[in-house]
Design a protein around this motif. Sequence first.
Motif, PDB file in Angstrom:
ATOM      1  N   LEU A 148       0.838  -1.198   0.000  1.00 48.85           N
ATOM      2  CA  LEU A 148       0.000   0.000   0.000  1.00 48.85           C
ATOM      3  C   LEU A 148       0.870   1.243   0.000  1.00 48.85           C
ATOM      4  CD1 LEU A 148      -2.888  -0.823   2.494  1.00 48.85           C
ATOM      5  CD2 LEU A 148      -2.884  -0.934   0.019  1.00 48.85           C
ATOM      6  N   SER A 149       1.043   1.813  -1.166  1.00 50.56           N
ATOM      7  CA  SER A 149       1.774   3.075  -1.258  1.00 50.56           C
ATOM      8  C   SER A 149       0.907   4.173  -0.638  1.00 50.56           C
ATOM      9  CB  SER A 149       2.047   3.401  -2.729  1.00 50.56           C
ATOM     10  OG  SER A 149       0.825   3.693  -3.385  1.00 50.56           O
ATOM     11  N   PRO A 150       1.493   5.309  -0.301  1.00 54.90           N
ATOM     12  CA  PRO A 150       0.686   6.424   0.218  1.00 54.90           C
ATOM     13  C   PRO A 150      -0.436   6.826  -0.747  1.00 54.90           C
ATOM     14  CG  PRO A 150       3.006   6.846   0.615  1.00 54.90           C
ATOM     15  CD  PRO A 150       2.931   5.614  -0.257  1.00 54.90           C
ATOM     16  N   GLU A 151      -0.162   6.754  -2.041  1.00 55.61           N
ATOM     17  CA  GLU A 151      -1.167   7.103  -3.054  1.00 55.61           C
ATOM     18  C   GLU A 151      -2.373   6.161  -2.982  1.00 55.61           C
ATOM     19  OE1 GLU A 151      -1.051   7.732  -7.858  1.00 55.61           O
ATOM     20  OE2 GLU A 151       0.074   6.038  -7.039  1.00 55.61           O
ATOM     21  N   GLY A 178     -10.492  -2.149  -1.743  1.00 57.10           N
ATOM     22  CA  GLY A 178     -10.054  -3.103  -0.736  1.00 57.10           C
ATOM     23  C   GLY A 178     -11.137  -4.157  -0.581  1.00 57.10           C
ATOM     24  N   MET A 179     -10.714  -5.424  -0.635  1.00 56.90           N
ATOM     25  CA  MET A 179     -11.659  -6.540  -0.679  1.00 56.90           C
ATOM     26  C   MET A 179     -11.363  -7.553   0.417  1.00 56.90           C
ATOM     27  SD  MET A 179     -12.861  -5.626  -3.749  1.00 56.90           S
ATOM     28  CE  MET A 179     -13.798  -7.007  -4.302  1.00 56.90           C
ATOM     29  N   ARG A 180     -12.417  -8.283   0.792  1.00 61.10           N
ATOM     30  CA  ARG A 180     -12.271  -9.505   1.577  1.00 61.10           C
ATOM     31  C   ARG A 180     -12.645 -10.618   0.609  1.00 61.10           C
ATOM     32  NH1 ARG A 180     -14.699  -9.516   7.239  1.00 61.10           N
ATOM     33  NH2 ARG A 180     -15.149  -7.610   6.268  1.00 61.10           N
ATOM     34  N   VAL A 181     -11.719 -11.552   0.382  1.00 58.49           N
ATOM     35  CA  VAL A 181     -11.913 -12.596  -0.621  1.00 58.49           C
ATOM     36  C   VAL A 181     -12.019 -13.946   0.060  1.00 58.49           C
ATOM     37  CG1 VAL A 181     -10.945 -13.667  -2.695  1.00 58.49           C
ATOM     38  CG2 VAL A 181     -10.572 -11.228  -2.271  1.00 58.49           C
ATOM     39  N   ALA A 182     -13.036 -14.706  -0.351  1.00 55.96           N
ATOM     40  CA  ALA A 182     -13.251 -16.066   0.167  1.00 55.96           C
ATOM     41  C   ALA A 182     -13.657 -16.950  -1.002  1.00 55.96           C
ATOM     42  CB  ALA A 182     -14.314 -16.076   1.254  1.00 55.96           C
ATOM     43  N   ILE A 218     -13.909   1.360  -1.524  1.00 53.71           N
ATOM     44  CA  ILE A 218     -13.544   1.719  -2.893  1.00 53.71           C
ATOM     45  C   ILE A 218     -13.503   3.237  -2.972  1.00 53.71           C
ATOM     46  CG2 ILE A 218     -15.933   1.488  -3.702  1.00 53.71           C
ATOM     47  CD1 ILE A 218     -14.696   0.638  -6.456  1.00 53.71           C
ATOM     48  N   GLY A 219     -12.403   3.738  -3.484  1.00 54.79           N
ATOM     49  CA  GLY A 219     -12.232   5.182  -3.584  1.00 54.79           C
ATOM     50  C   GLY A 219     -11.623   5.570  -4.910  1.00 54.79           C
ATOM     51  N   LEU A 223      -8.031   4.587  -0.829  1.00 53.76           N
ATOM     52  CA  LEU A 223      -8.878   3.770   0.043  1.00 53.76           C
ATOM     53  C   LEU A 223      -9.462   4.607   1.173  1.00 53.76           C
ATOM     54  CD1 LEU A 223      -6.741   0.515   0.313  1.00 53.76           C
ATOM     55  CD2 LEU A 223      -8.909   0.793  -0.911  1.00 53.76           C
ATOM     56  N   SER A 224      -8.680   5.513   1.711  1.00 53.74           N
ATOM     57  CA  SER A 224      -9.118   6.351   2.831  1.00 53.74           C
ATOM     58  C   SER A 224     -10.304   7.234   2.463  1.00 53.74           C
ATOM     59  CB  SER A 224      -7.974   7.224   3.332  1.00 53.74           C
ATOM     60  OG  SER A 224      -6.927   6.416   3.829  1.00 53.74           O
ATOM     61  N   ARG A 225     -10.473   7.536   1.181  1.00 53.75           N
ATOM     62  CA  ARG A 225     -11.618   8.348   0.743  1.00 53.75           C
ATOM     63  C   ARG A 225     -12.941   7.659   1.043  1.00 53.75           C
ATOM     64  NH1 ARG A 225     -11.750  12.437  -2.375  1.00 53.75           N
ATOM     65  NH2 ARG A 225     -13.416  11.657  -3.712  1.00 53.75           N
ATOM     66  N   ALA A 226     -12.906   6.323   1.234  1.00 54.28           N
ATOM     67  CA  ALA A 226     -14.131   5.561   1.491  1.00 54.28           C
ATOM     68  C   ALA A 226     -14.280   5.195   2.964  1.00 54.28           C
ATOM     69  CB  ALA A 226     -14.130   4.295   0.637  1.00 54.28           C
ATOM     70  N   MET A 227     -13.478   5.796   3.815  1.00 52.07           N
ATOM     71  CA  MET A 227     -13.495   5.446   5.239  1.00 52.07           C
ATOM     72  C   MET A 227     -13.963   6.619   6.088  1.00 52.07           C
ATOM     73  SD  MET A 227      -9.924   3.424   5.657  1.00 52.07           S
ATOM     74  CE  MET A 227      -9.305   2.385   4.344  1.00 52.07           C
TER      75      MET A 227
END
Length: 136
Positions: free
Chosen positions: A8-11, A56-60, A69-70, A16-20
Amino acid sequence: MLRPAPALSPEIAALLSRAMFPDPARIARVLAAYRTGPDRAVFVWEVGGVAVSAAGMRVAGAEAEVLHIGTRPDGTGQGHGRALLWAIAAHLKLSRLVAETDEDAVGFYRRSGFEIGGAPDRGGRRRFLCTLTLER
């Protein structure tokens, strides 16, 4: 173009942070989970070599949940998020992709082809369960 993002680069973290929820401690915990969680994955949609959207996903197995998602502010409304989700589904050969969201983002999921259902309210906000069923 789709690109898995094992680091996870800062970019990418900023996308991702835009969706938090804007709480720095909470954002740090979530980003740490993406770095260490065995069921977590982050994907990036790039245009001209620039990351414009991240998910960002949770995969199963053949199912996944969109956790965040941002998209860059200058890239919203251009289909990057939708393209990212469909590319992830194809890349992972998913049969089902789900997301829980609020009234602010439910339209995005509807336009992206998800079926929309109700979910329990949280924090005084109406929630929606969005489901995309795919053929494998």
